[in-house]
Scaffold this motif. Structure first.
Motif, PDB file in Angstrom:
ATOM      1  N   ARG B  17      85.709   5.379  29.388  1.00  0.00           N
ATOM      2  CA  ARG B  17      84.585   5.394  28.480  1.00  0.00           C
ATOM      3  C   ARG B  17      83.300   5.847  29.200  1.00  0.00           C
ATOM      4  N   PHE B  18      83.125   5.371  30.431  1.00  0.00           N
ATOM      5  CA  PHE B  18      81.928   5.774  31.165  1.00  0.00           C
ATOM      6  C   PHE B  18      81.991   7.211  31.607  1.00  0.00           C
ATOM      7  N   PHE B  19      83.200   7.627  31.896  1.00  0.00           N
ATOM      8  CA  PHE B  19      83.382   9.033  32.244  1.00  0.00           C
ATOM      9  C   PHE B  19      82.932   9.905  31.078  1.00  0.00           C
ATOM     10  N   GLU B  20      83.355   9.526  29.872  1.00  0.00           N
ATOM     11  CA  GLU B  20      82.992  10.329  28.703  1.00  0.00           C
ATOM     12  C   GLU B  20      81.484  10.313  28.449  1.00  0.00           C
ATOM     13  N   LEU B  21      80.877   9.154  28.574  1.00  0.00           N
ATOM     14  CA  LEU B  21      79.421   9.071  28.393  1.00  0.00           C
ATOM     15  C   LEU B  21      78.689   9.939  29.420  1.00  0.00           C
ATOM     16  N   ALA B  22      79.138   9.857  30.654  1.00  0.00           N
ATOM     17  CA  ALA B  22      78.477  10.619  31.715  1.00  0.00           C
ATOM     18  C   ALA B  22      78.648  12.119  31.510  1.00  0.00           C
ATOM     19  N   GLU B  23      79.813  12.492  31.001  1.00  0.00           N
ATOM     20  CA  GLU B  23      80.082  13.910  30.771  1.00  0.00           C
ATOM     21  C   GLU B  23      79.173  14.508  29.690  1.00  0.00           C
ATOM     22  N   GLN B  24      78.767  13.643  28.748  1.00  0.00           N
ATOM     23  CA  GLN B  24      77.947  14.130  27.627  1.00  0.00           C
ATOM     24  C   GLN B  24      76.507  14.389  28.035  1.00  0.00           C
ATOM     25  N   ARG B  25      76.130  13.910  29.205  1.00  0.00           N
ATOM     26  CA  ARG B  25      74.730  13.970  29.578  1.00  0.00           C
ATOM     27  C   ARG B  25      74.529  14.970  30.714  1.00  0.00           C
ATOM     28  N   ASP B  26      73.402  15.673  30.683  1.00  0.00           N
ATOM     29  CA  ASP B  26      73.106  16.612  31.770  1.00  0.00           C
ATOM     30  C   ASP B  26      72.449  15.872  32.925  1.00  0.00           C
ATOM     31  N   GLU B  27      72.484  16.491  34.093  1.00  0.00           N
ATOM     32  CA  GLU B  27      71.706  16.000  35.229  1.00  0.00           C
ATOM     33  C   GLU B  27      72.022  14.552  35.605  1.00  0.00           C
ATOM     34  N   VAL B  28      73.266  14.203  35.536  1.00  0.00           N
ATOM     35  CA  VAL B  28      73.635  12.838  35.917  1.00  0.00           C
ATOM     36  C   VAL B  28      73.749  12.734  37.436  1.00  0.00           C
ATOM     37  N   ILE B  29      73.153  11.690  38.002  1.00  0.00           N
ATOM     38  CA  ILE B  29      73.484  11.358  39.388  1.00  0.00           C
ATOM     39  C   ILE B  29      74.511  10.251  39.290  1.00  0.00           C
ATOM     40  N   SER B  30      75.709  10.539  39.773  1.00  0.00           N
ATOM     41  CA  SER B  30      76.765   9.555  39.580  1.00  0.00           C
ATOM     42  C   SER B  30      76.978   8.684  40.805  1.00  0.00           C
ATOM     43  N   LEU B  31      76.790   7.391  40.625  1.00  0.00           N
ATOM     44  CA  LEU B  31      77.193   6.417  41.634  1.00  0.00           C
ATOM     45  C   LEU B  31      78.440   5.717  41.093  1.00  0.00           C
ATOM     46  N   GLY B  32      79.208   6.495  40.342  1.00  0.00           N
ATOM     47  CA  GLY B  32      80.387   5.942  39.688  1.00  0.00           C
ATOM     48  C   GLY B  32      81.667   6.595  40.176  1.00  0.00           C
ATOM     49  N   VAL B  33      81.579   7.279  41.310  1.00  0.00           N
ATOM     50  CA  VAL B  33      82.742   8.052  41.756  1.00  0.00           C
ATOM     51  C   VAL B  33      83.549   7.292  42.801  1.00  0.00           C
ATOM     52  N   GLY B  34      84.851   7.251  42.591  1.00  0.00           N
ATOM     53  CA  GLY B  34      85.721   6.493  43.485  1.00  0.00           C
ATOM     54  C   GLY B  34      86.420   7.356  44.512  1.00  0.00           C
ATOM     55  N   GLU B  35      85.799   8.449  44.919  1.00  0.00           N
ATOM     56  CA  GLU B  35      86.430   9.270  45.960  1.00  0.00           C
ATOM     57  C   GLU B  35      85.355   9.880  46.854  1.00  0.00           C
ATOM     58  N   PRO B  36      85.728  10.280  48.069  1.00  0.00           N
ATOM     59  CA  PRO B  36      84.742  10.810  49.008  1.00  0.00           C
ATOM     60  C   PRO B  36      83.999  12.031  48.452  1.00  0.00           C
ATOM     61  N   ASP B  37      82.744  12.194  48.891  1.00  0.00           N
ATOM     62  CA  ASP B  37      81.993  13.381  48.485  1.00  0.00           C
ATOM     63  C   ASP B  37      82.164  14.508  49.491  1.00  0.00           C
ATOM     64  N   PHE B  38      82.966  14.279  50.530  1.00  0.00           N
ATOM     65  CA  PHE B  38      83.226  15.326  51.518  1.00  0.00           C
ATOM     66  C   PHE B  38      84.504  16.073  51.148  1.00  0.00           C
ATOM     67  N   PRO B  39      84.598  17.342  51.546  1.00  0.00           N
ATOM     68  CA  PRO B  39      85.908  17.979  51.422  1.00  0.00           C
ATOM     69  C   PRO B  39      86.790  17.489  52.577  1.00  0.00           C
ATOM     70  N   ALA B  40      88.084  17.697  52.485  1.00  0.00           N
ATOM     71  CA  ALA B  40      88.982  17.332  53.591  1.00  0.00           C
ATOM     72  C   ALA B  40      88.541  18.079  54.849  1.00  0.00           C
ATOM     73  N   PRO B  41      88.762  17.491  56.033  1.00  0.00           N
ATOM     74  CA  PRO B  41      88.385  18.186  57.273  1.00  0.00           C
ATOM     75  C   PRO B  41      89.023  19.578  57.324  1.00  0.00           C
ATOM     76  N   TRP B  42      88.273  20.506  57.888  1.00  0.00           N
ATOM     77  CA  TRP B  42      88.740  21.893  57.866  1.00  0.00           C
ATOM     78  C   TRP B  42      90.111  22.063  58.511  1.00  0.00           C
ATOM     79  N   ALA B  43      90.349  21.386  59.619  1.00  0.00           N
ATOM     80  CA  ALA B  43      91.630  21.558  60.318  1.00  0.00           C
ATOM     81  C   ALA B  43      92.794  21.210  59.392  1.00  0.00           C
ATOM     82  N   ALA B  44      92.622  20.188  58.564  1.00  0.00           N
ATOM     83  CA  ALA B  44      93.686  19.798  57.632  1.00  0.00           C
ATOM     84  C   ALA B  44      93.857  20.853  56.546  1.00  0.00           C
TER      85      ALA B  44
END
Ligand SMILES: Cc1ncc(COP(=O)(O)O)c(C=O)c1O
Lengths: 117, 379
Positions: B17-44
């Motif tokens: 439900r929160f995902f849907e609400l957040a998707e409807q709005r522009d310019e959201v800063i999300s502190l609701g994400v359950g995964e890293p904001d980094f990409p996987a290390p380059w070597a991997a």
């Protein structure tokens, strides 16, 4: 150890200095050697680094200024007139990806779901 | 055609439900994400690319490439004192998610009771129900800093259960438990002959003390399934790779389910994981130190703005008390008025009421901006 300096990703700041890599060709005579020319060039403030290199030209010089105009003026007014310098080729730096072993990350697109468990 | 009752009894995730609400709005800063904001290390990533270039696109052994299982065995032994035989006691899975599901399917008989320490990650309760088990909720409490205690287990009647699920460092609270603190949980498990599923996916993200696995405590190895993976520590969520560690008989049972459902975990991801284990310690340490800096910022700003928050010491979450009783309503208004998304605590089960999960898997600039907005909103 001759000093420390911060490695700055200028692109992330509002004021980004202009940098240029300049190839220099010189002629030597009995009185003047590479060291003499280098000493003279190294004294100029805008010169950030100066290396004698092998290959098609003699010196590799890095110059920094506030604008392209400032850098160009420096090259034409201060560097080119040095009598031993026969040629300058100026390369303006367009983007920096890595410096002194430190990589400047690009902002990768955040394609994560906006809310996830 | 009609979905099975077993499936229908499980409601869709409250996060949706929160995902849907957040998707409807522009310019959201999300502190609701359950995964890293980094990409996987380059070597991997590079190892994954290379393996594709070489045409390594076949299945692997059911339990995963032996080379990877050996690397996992070395990794968990060096880091967490967990000694497991790569041939008989490790199964490589499609994310910790699959490991959790395998544990329930391999260990839960219809009608068995599984005690789940809550608030918790959203997949345990449905996993138990899909396996035909019954869930007994064991709420953890703010006054215990959301650690699981002997008392909390006892008060919930967990002694009657067959199995116990716990997760430290914890999602959603960010709580961690030391070896000492885990001892009383281990004692309870031994006394009541409970099988334990220990989800240790955030083991690498414990900021104030070393991570201890409950499986290393006396009498626990033989009754514990440890589940871990590459998603969080190595920022490899999308590659879907995890593993389970369990005594031979249980590993074999989990592998039986795995072999008929997955056959083998994604081959490309296994190649990336081998490289991650062999060369990405520095990248992991760098990410950890960035999370830790953000954690400290978050906790001190919460204190300044008078938002009551216990000291979250792991994963990338903090779990402040919500200034208003109804966390769902508060989170909706916050999103609506400031564009900052957080997840209401009740989305993570019992014990989550009146709290908010705030993820700091977000760049420091966005985090600061979000905190400013939260401060303005609550004052
Ligand atoms: C506590 C916990 N366990 C398991 C998972 C699932 O991880 P994976 O990507 O390895 O399936 C998550 C993901 O958010 C999690 O927070």
């Amino acid at each position: 150890m001759r000093g420390y300096r911060a490695v700055v990703d200028w692109h992330r700041l509002d004021e980004e200095p202009v940098r240029a890599e300049i190839e220099l060709n010189v002629t030597l005579d009995h009185e003047t050697g590479y060291d003499d020319i280098a000493e003279r060039l190294a004294r100029f403030d805008p010169v950030e680094s100066l290396h004698l290199v092998s290959g098609e030209y003699d010196f590799m010089m890095e110059v920094e200024g506030e604008s392209m105009r400032e850098v160009s003026t420096f090259v034409s007014d201060k560097v080119a007139p040095v009598p031993e310098i026969t040629q300058t080729v100026t390369h303006y730096v367009m983007a920096t990806y890595k410096e002194q072993g430190i990589e400047f990350e690009s902002d990768h697109d955040d394609d994560r779901l906006s809310v996830s468990p | 055609m009609k979905p099975a009752d077993r499936v229908q009894q499980v409601p869709p995730s409250g996060i949706r439900r929160f995902f849907e609400l957040a998707e409807q709005r522009d310019e959201v800063i999300s502190l609701g994400v359950g995964e890293p904001d980094f990409p996987a290390p380059w070597a991997a990533r590079d190892a994954a690319i290379t393996s594709l270039e070489r045409g390594r696109t076949s299945y692997t052994a059911n339990r995963g490439r032996l080379e990877l299982r050996e690397a996992i065995a070395t990794h968990v032994e060096d880091n967490y004192d967990l000694a497991y035989d790569p041939e008989a006691e490790i199964v490589v899975t499609a994310g910790a998610s699959e490991g959790i599901d395998l544990a329930f399917r391999a260990l839960v008989n219809p009608g068995d009771t599984v005690a789940v320490a809550q608030p918790c990650y959203v997949s345990y309760v449905p996993g138990v129900l899909f396996a035909g088990g019954e869930v007994l909720s064991v709420p953890t409490r703010r006054r215990d800093a959301f650690k699981l205690t002997y008392d909390a287990l006892d008060a919930a009647g967990a002694g009657e259960a067959e199995m116990l699920v716990l997760c430290y460092p914890n999602n959603p609270t960010g709580a961690t438990m030391t070896g000492d603190e885990l001892s009383e949980v281990a004692e309870f498990a031994r006394e009541h002959d409970l099988t334990v599923l220990s989800d240790e996916i955030y083991a690498a993200l414990s900021y104030e003390h070393e991570h201890t696995s409950i499986a290393t405590l006396p009498g626990m190895r033989e009754r514990t399934v440890v589940c871990n993976g590459f998603s969080k520590a190595y920022a490899m969520t999308g590659l879907r790779l995890g593993y389970v560690l369990a005594p031979p008989e249980i590993a074999t049972a989990m592998n039986r389910v795995h072999q008929y459902t997955l056959l083998s975990a994604p081959t490309t991801a296994q190649e990336a994981a081998i490289e991650a284990l062999s060369s990405c310690d520095d990248a992991v340490a760098e990410m950890r130190s960035r999370y830790d800096r953000r954690r400290k910022l978050l906790l001190s700003r919460f204190e300044e703005m008078g938002l009551d928050c216990f000291r979250a010491t792991g994963a990338f979450y903090a779990f402040p008390e919500c200034p208003r009783e109804d966390a769902g309503e508060f989170a909706e208004e916050l999103l609506d008025e400031t564009g900052v998304a957080v997840v209401p605590g009740p989305a993570f089960g019992d014990g989550g009421e009146g709290h908010l999960r705030v993820s700091y898997a977000t760049g420091i600039d966005d985090l600061k901006e979000a905190l400013d907005r939260i401060e303005a909103f609550i004052s």
